[in-house]
Design a protein around this motif. Structure first.
Motif, short mmCIF file in Angstrom:
data_model
loop_
_atom_site.label_atom_id
_atom_site.label_comp_id
_atom_site.label_asym_id
_atom_site.label_seq_id
_atom_site.Cartn_x
_atom_site.Cartn_y
_atom_site.Cartn_z
N VAL A 130 4.41 1.56 1.21
CA VAL A 130 5.07 2.62 0.45
C VAL A 130 6.32 3.02 1.23
O VAL A 130 6.26 3.23 2.44
CB VAL A 130 4.14 3.84 0.30
CG1 VAL A 130 4.80 4.92 -0.54
CG2 VAL A 130 2.79 3.43 -0.29
N PHE A 131 7.44 3.14 0.53
CA PHE A 131 8.70 3.52 1.18
C PHE A 131 9.23 4.77 0.48
O PHE A 131 9.36 4.80 -0.75
CB PHE A 131 9.73 2.40 1.06
CG PHE A 131 9.26 1.12 1.70
CD1 PHE A 131 9.56 0.82 3.02
CD2 PHE A 131 8.48 0.22 0.98
CE1 PHE A 131 9.11 -0.35 3.62
CE2 PHE A 131 8.02 -0.95 1.56
CZ PHE A 131 8.33 -1.24 2.89
N VAL A 146 2.86 4.32 4.71
CA VAL A 146 4.11 4.93 4.24
C VAL A 146 5.19 4.82 5.32
O VAL A 146 4.98 5.26 6.45
CB VAL A 146 3.90 6.42 3.88
CG1 VAL A 146 5.20 7.04 3.35
CG2 VAL A 146 2.78 6.58 2.85
N THR A 147 6.30 4.24 4.94
CA THR A 147 7.46 4.19 5.85
C THR A 147 8.43 5.27 5.40
O THR A 147 8.86 5.28 4.24
CB THR A 147 8.16 2.82 5.76
OG1 THR A 147 7.22 1.82 6.13
CG2 THR A 147 9.37 2.75 6.68
N GLY A 161 3.80 17.96 -9.63
CA GLY A 161 4.41 16.82 -8.96
C GLY A 161 3.42 16.06 -8.09
O GLY A 161 3.49 14.82 -8.00
N THR A 162 2.51 16.77 -7.46
CA THR A 162 1.55 16.10 -6.58
C THR A 162 0.71 15.11 -7.39
O THR A 162 0.54 13.96 -6.99
CB THR A 162 0.65 17.17 -5.91
OG1 THR A 162 1.51 18.07 -5.20
CG2 THR A 162 -0.34 16.55 -4.97
N GLU A 163 0.21 15.57 -8.52
CA GLU A 163 -0.62 14.70 -9.36
C GLU A 163 0.22 13.57 -9.98
O GLU A 163 -0.23 12.42 -10.05
CB GLU A 163 -1.30 15.53 -10.46
CG GLU A 163 -2.26 14.71 -11.31
CD GLU A 163 -2.87 15.55 -12.46
OE1 GLU A 163 -2.91 16.78 -12.35
OE2 GLU A 163 -3.28 14.94 -13.45
N SER A 186 3.40 15.01 -0.41
CA SER A 186 2.32 14.46 -1.23
C SER A 186 2.34 12.93 -1.24
O SER A 186 1.32 12.31 -1.54
CB SER A 186 2.38 15.01 -2.67
OG SER A 186 3.61 14.70 -3.28
N VAL A 187 3.48 12.33 -0.89
CA VAL A 187 3.51 10.86 -0.87
C VAL A 187 2.49 10.36 0.17
O VAL A 187 1.66 9.50 -0.12
CB VAL A 187 4.93 10.33 -0.55
CG1 VAL A 187 4.93 8.81 -0.46
CG2 VAL A 187 5.92 10.79 -1.62
N GLN A 188 2.55 10.93 1.37
CA GLN A 188 1.62 10.51 2.43
C GLN A 188 0.17 10.84 2.05
O GLN A 188 -0.73 10.03 2.22
CB GLN A 188 1.95 11.21 3.76
CG GLN A 188 3.01 10.51 4.58
CD GLN A 188 4.43 10.87 4.13
OE1 GLN A 188 4.61 11.63 3.18
NE2 GLN A 188 5.42 10.34 4.81
N ARG A 189 -0.02 12.06 1.55
CA ARG A 189 -1.40 12.46 1.25
C ARG A 189 -1.97 11.62 0.11
O ARG A 189 -3.15 11.24 0.13
CB ARG A 189 -1.46 13.95 0.92
CG ARG A 189 -2.87 14.50 1.07
CD ARG A 189 -2.91 15.99 0.96
NE ARG A 189 -2.44 16.44 -0.34
CZ ARG A 189 -2.35 17.72 -0.68
NH1 ARG A 189 -2.68 18.67 0.18
NH2 ARG A 189 -1.93 18.07 -1.86
N ASN A 190 -1.15 11.32 -0.87
CA ASN A 190 -1.62 10.48 -1.98
C ASN A 190 -1.95 9.07 -1.50
O ASN A 190 -2.92 8.46 -1.97
CB ASN A 190 -0.57 10.43 -3.10
CG ASN A 190 -0.48 11.76 -3.84
OD1 ASN A 190 -1.42 12.54 -3.84
ND2 ASN A 190 0.66 12.02 -4.45
N ALA A 191 -1.13 8.55 -0.57
CA ALA A 191 -1.41 7.21 -0.03
C ALA A 191 -2.76 7.22 0.66
O ALA A 191 -3.57 6.29 0.52
CB ALA A 191 -0.30 6.78 0.93
N ALA A 192 -3.04 8.30 1.37
CA ALA A 192 -4.34 8.42 2.04
C ALA A 192 -5.46 8.48 1.00
O ALA A 192 -6.47 7.79 1.11
CB ALA A 192 -4.35 9.65 2.94
#
Ligand SMILES: Cc1ncc(COP(=O)(O)O)c(C=O)c1O
Length: 505
Positions: free
Chosen positions: A212-213, A236-237, A174-176, A221-227
């Motif tokens: 990103v919402f 990310v909101t 899922g992370t990838e 992973s949403v936050q880490r991927n955005a980084a």
């Protein structure tokens, strides 16, 4: 017994016949491989049985330091000068690993989205390891290339995409897949800004100030991927959730309106990690459409519900997403890894395409020797689709759906037992196959719940999950064992209550 793996003199190499093969270096494939492999598989399987019997329960009954010491003792020098030979090394280390593992095939191991892999899928994985296809070029994976394409098409259809338009790829999880969703959303926004059509050409360089919402309960992973993508975590909101822990669409609408100056991607979650909450996908899709936002649905956990006739309607609207993450190493009973990324429109994946002289020269491709390099973030890539293909054929959608239904039914049963138990408190009705609850402590609830979980782990009695809700410690059971009985669940709750009483004492 030690085997001298350095037989033969390096000085003679190339002058006369090459020295005999190094002991333990026989390949698994080829004509002679299967017989050799079969003997080693027997050795490994016996050692798994011995180590599992030594462990005796779902987890090794050891403190972390003691376990680490035992592992180091068994391993000795990780790279000895002289090897011990294949049989000894395999038997010794397999036994050690089995004795020191938590075992998701034990019903009392129910902490994470860490499923008991089906024997048929593990056997198929051995086939992939043996033949070792690599999906980055056709000449490394002639049949496996088509296997992956067909598996992706079947899963795209399961999700409601039109398979002739959709595309996808097997990922590490899922992370990838979420990284791919965000990355392709970013590329689509860049492409739109550059005013180029569906064929992705010549857009590179400029960074994209994308917003990103996702819901406050979305995967980290949403936050880490955005980084990782250079968007920054601050892009990310985290949209608040409603009383069922689903994205609050009124709040999403307000957040989107505040940021209309930048392209947006919405990450909906279909099955949050803790509570299995499924965001209201049709409403989220409508907002995405209204605001011209890319919609990626993280169905890494909940995507398994698509297999169940009864639960699939929970994911209605998922096909309105531009991209989807599915994970068959969660609700799909595959050995790790079995992640799947899907895009509703295949051209969205074009930014990944590369022409590489040693992998996919144009004339090869025109002649039909076309691999899957252009679908993936990776180059060398295992044939993880093969075990999925074997499993899907072996059980069919109905068989797999029944496994999902059994886990869901067990989660519901456990929830009712917890709700009526004086020493336990239920957080919410299970949406999928997780149950979040806690022990009602007289003392400090956070301390008691955290400690009772470690007590069960230390004693090797149970592997129970832990999370936080509103900053408080809760316990979690993730039911992924389709063969677990109600009596197993009762025994597990009993262990938890006993450990809670001991810690609260
Ligand atoms: C909702 C969700 N998304 C993504 C992930 C990440 O998946 P993986 O661990 O396969 O990378 C998880 C993991 O539990 C998850 O629960």
């Amino acid at each position: 017994m030690s085997v001298d793996v350095n037989a033969g003199s390096p000085g003679e190499a190339g002058v006369t016949e090459p020295p005999p093969p190094v002991a333990g270096s026989e390949p698994a494939g080829g004509h002679a491989g299967p017989a050799r492999l079969s003997a080693l598989v027997d050795t490994a399987v016996q050692a798994i049985a011995t180590g599992t019997a030594e462990r005796g329960g779902p987890a090794p009954a050891r403190e972390p330091c003691a376990l680490a010491e035992q592992v180091r003792d068994t391993m000795g020098e990780a790279l000895p000068e002289l090897g011990t030979g294949a049989e000894e090394a395999l038997s010794c280390l397999t036994r050690m690993l089995a004795a020191g593992s938590v075992d998701p095939s034990d019903p009392a191991c129910a902490a994470h989205l860490h499923c008991p892999p089906l024997a048929v899928a593990v056997a198929a994985d051995l086939v992939s390891a043996t033949l070792n296809p690599s999906l980055d070029s056709w000449d490394q994976a002639p049949a496996a290339t088509t296997v992956e394409t067909e598996v992706v098409a079947a899963l795209a259809e399961l999700a409601g995409y039109r398979p002739e338009r959709a595309a996808g790829v097997l990922t590490g999880g899922g992370t990838e897949s979420n990284l791919m969703g965000l990355g392709l959303a970013r590329d689509a926004a860049l492409r739109e800004r550059a005013g180029v059509g569906p064929a992705y050409e010549g857009v590179s360089g400029p960074s994209c100030r994308m917003r990103v919402f996702c819901s406050a309960a979305a995967h980290f992973s949403v936050q880490r991927n955005a980084a990782l993508l250079g968007l920054g975590e601050a892009s990310v909101t985290a949209v608040p959730v409603d009383d069922r822990h689903r994205m609050d669409t009124a709040a999403l609408c307000r957040a989107l309106r505040r940021c209309e100056d930048a392209p947006a991607v919405i990450v909906a979650t279909a099955g949050t990690t803790d509570l299995g909450a499924i965001d209201p996908l049709p409403e989220v899709a409508e907002l995405a459409n209204e605001h011209g936002a890319w919609l990626h649905t993280d169905a890494a956990y909940g995507g398994g519900a698509l297999l169940s006739e009864g639960l699939a309607p929970l994911l209605d609207g998922i096909a309105l997403s531009d991209s989807i993450a599915l994970d068959l190493h969660k609700l799909g009973w595959q050995p790790i890894a079995a992640g799947v990324f899907l895009a509703g429109e295949g051209y969205a994946m074009e930014p990944l395409a590369r022409r590489v002289a040693y992998l996919n020269p144009t004339d090869d491709e025109l002649a039909g020797y076309d691999g899957l390099l252009g679908r993936s973030l990776r180059t060398t890539r295992r044939a993880d689709a093969f075990k999925i293909a074997v499993t899907m054929r072996a059980l069919g959608r109905r068989g797999l759906g029944e496994l999902v239904d059994r886990c869901h039914a067990l989660a519901r049963y456990i929830a009712t037992q917890i709700a009526s138990h004086p020493a336990l408190e239920l957080a919410a009705d299970p949406a999928l196959t997780t149950v979040v609850f806690r022990y009602r402590a007289f003392g400090n609830s956070d301390r008691v719940n955290a400690a009772l979980r470690r007590r069960l782990l230390r004693r090797g009695r149970a592997v129970v999950g832990r999370t936080e809700l509103s900053g408080e410690v809760w316990l979690k059971l993730t039911l992924l064992h389709p063969g677990a009985a109600r009596s197993d669940a009762d025994a597990l709750l009993n262990e938890i209550v006993i450990a809670g009483t001991e810690e609260d004492g």
